[in-house]
Design an enzyme around this catalytic site. Structure first.
Site, mmCIF file in Angstrom:
data_model
loop_
_atom_site.group_PDB
_atom_site.id
_atom_site.type_symbol
_atom_site.label_atom_id
_atom_site.label_comp_id
_atom_site.label_asym_id
_atom_site.label_seq_id
_atom_site.Cartn_x
_atom_site.Cartn_y
_atom_site.Cartn_z
ATOM 1 N N ASN A 69 -6.035 -25.649 -14.361
ATOM 2 C CA ASN A 69 -5.261 -24.798 -13.443
ATOM 3 C C ASN A 69 -3.769 -25.158 -13.429
ATOM 4 O O ASN A 69 -3.023 -24.699 -12.575
ATOM 5 C CB ASN A 69 -5.832 -24.885 -12.017
ATOM 6 C CG ASN A 69 -5.741 -26.295 -11.434
ATOM 7 O OD1 ASN A 69 -5.256 -27.218 -12.092
ATOM 8 N ND2 ASN A 69 -6.201 -26.466 -10.206
ATOM 9 N N HIS A 87 -2.548 -28.205 -12.981
ATOM 10 C CA HIS A 87 -2.133 -29.342 -12.147
ATOM 11 C C HIS A 87 -1.657 -30.498 -13.026
ATOM 12 O O HIS A 87 -2.128 -30.684 -14.147
ATOM 13 C CB HIS A 87 -3.208 -29.768 -11.137
ATOM 14 C CG HIS A 87 -4.353 -30.569 -11.661
ATOM 15 N ND1 HIS A 87 -5.654 -30.311 -11.313
ATOM 16 C CD2 HIS A 87 -4.416 -31.640 -12.483
ATOM 17 C CE1 HIS A 87 -6.449 -31.186 -11.897
ATOM 18 N NE2 HIS A 87 -5.729 -31.995 -12.613
ATOM 19 N N GLU A 140 -1.764 -29.961 -7.104
ATOM 20 C CA GLU A 140 -2.537 -28.734 -7.273
ATOM 21 C C GLU A 140 -1.671 -27.495 -7.033
ATOM 22 O O GLU A 140 -0.674 -27.563 -6.304
ATOM 23 C CB GLU A 140 -3.696 -28.725 -6.269
ATOM 24 C CG GLU A 140 -4.684 -29.868 -6.444
ATOM 25 C CD GLU A 140 -5.631 -29.679 -7.626
ATOM 26 O OE1 GLU A 140 -5.312 -28.910 -8.557
ATOM 27 O OE2 GLU A 140 -6.700 -30.320 -7.611
ATOM 28 N N ASP A 167 -2.114 -41.261 -10.259
ATOM 29 C CA ASP A 167 -2.948 -40.849 -9.125
ATOM 30 C C ASP A 167 -4.197 -41.707 -8.995
ATOM 31 O O ASP A 167 -4.522 -42.493 -9.885
ATOM 32 C CB ASP A 167 -3.321 -39.358 -9.262
ATOM 33 C CG ASP A 167 -3.791 -38.992 -10.664
ATOM 34 O OD1 ASP A 167 -4.138 -39.909 -11.435
ATOM 35 O OD2 ASP A 167 -3.813 -37.799 -10.990
#
Ligand code: GLP
Length: 241
Positions: free
Chosen positions: A136, A138, A143, A67
């Site tokens: 979380n 990800h 996400e 990313d």
């Protein structure tokens, strides 16, 4: 899923580096999927040390990073381009032409995403994908949500990701709100996956990854559907499993 629990961050990093090194030794022209963040830093250090001792050769390896933030130039120290050169590539013998990182500065995001997926395909797919994990759940910048865009795509970063990553910036306001990430389908197509996590703040995400329901609300839980996943974590991240 194979879960390996190491005592601490250093031991986790060493084990991870050994796994990457064995991949590259067995197949020198391996295609590696690489991650950023603080977690793989120790692994990169270990790999550099192995390279300095002539124990590993990256001259035929190819890399694809997961990313990149949008609108940060490669010269910006917070960009993942900068991170990869600064922490890994400039210390090893990988040819520049073999390095692939998404262009977060592109004015044609759609095209950038399609071309990146095509490049991975043309390279023969990813042999070993290294992943970190967000608190979380990800992976890359995929996400949690009701739906996941499975190909390489642009994302709006979740508030908690902006919060979590603000530690690398002078202020939270400076954290880009958008990024481009390889999608879950590309990650799951990798032949082998290595997920790393360290510290208490990852314990919940690791529990959900290993034994939670498979759900797009915890993107890392989708790794349960892959046949060749190794998770290397330290004792703190293993606290809830
Ligand atoms: C970022 C990256 C992820 C990384 C995650 C965890 O959001 N896009 O690829 O896994 O952070 O980072 P850290 O290792 O710093 O906790």
């Amino acid at each position: 899923m194979r879960v390996i629990i190491e005592k601490d961050y250093k031991a986790m990093s060493k084990k991870a580096a050994l796994l990457v090194a064995s991949q590259v030794r067995l197949k020198p022209d391996s295609v590696l999927g690489l991650a950023t963040g603080s977690t793989p830093l120790g692994m990169y250090d270990e790999l550099i040390e192995m390279y300095n001792k002539d124990e590993i050769d990256f001259s035929e390896a190819k890399t694809f990073n997961l990313d990149e933030y949008c609108n940060l130039s490669p010269e910006n120290p917070q960009s993942y381009h900068y991170y990869m050169n600064d922490n890994f590539f400039s210390y090893i013998n990988i040819p520049e032409k073999n390095i692939n990182i998404l262009d977060g500065m592109t004015d044609d995001v759609k095209r950038e995403c399609i071309e990146y997926d095509m490049k991975i395909k043309r390279a023969g797919g990813i042999d070993l994908q290294v992943l970190g994990i967000g608190p979380n759940g990800h992976i890359g910048f995929n996400e949690p949500g009701e739906r996941l865009n499975v190909k390489t795509h642009q994302v709006d970063l979740a508030e908690e990701t902006i919060e979590a990553n603000s530690r690398f910036f002078d202020s939270k306001e400076e954290v880009p709100k958008k990024a481009i990430t390889v999608g879950i389908a590309t990650i799951l197509k990798a032949r082998r996956i290595l997920l790393l996590a360290s510290g208490k703040n990852k314990a919940h995400a690791i529990k959900e990854t290993v034994s939670g329901h498979v759900s797009t609300q915890v993107p890392s839980s989708l790794l349960q559907t892959h046949p060749e996943v190794t998770i290397i974590i330290d004792e703190a991240a293993a606290e809830l499993i």
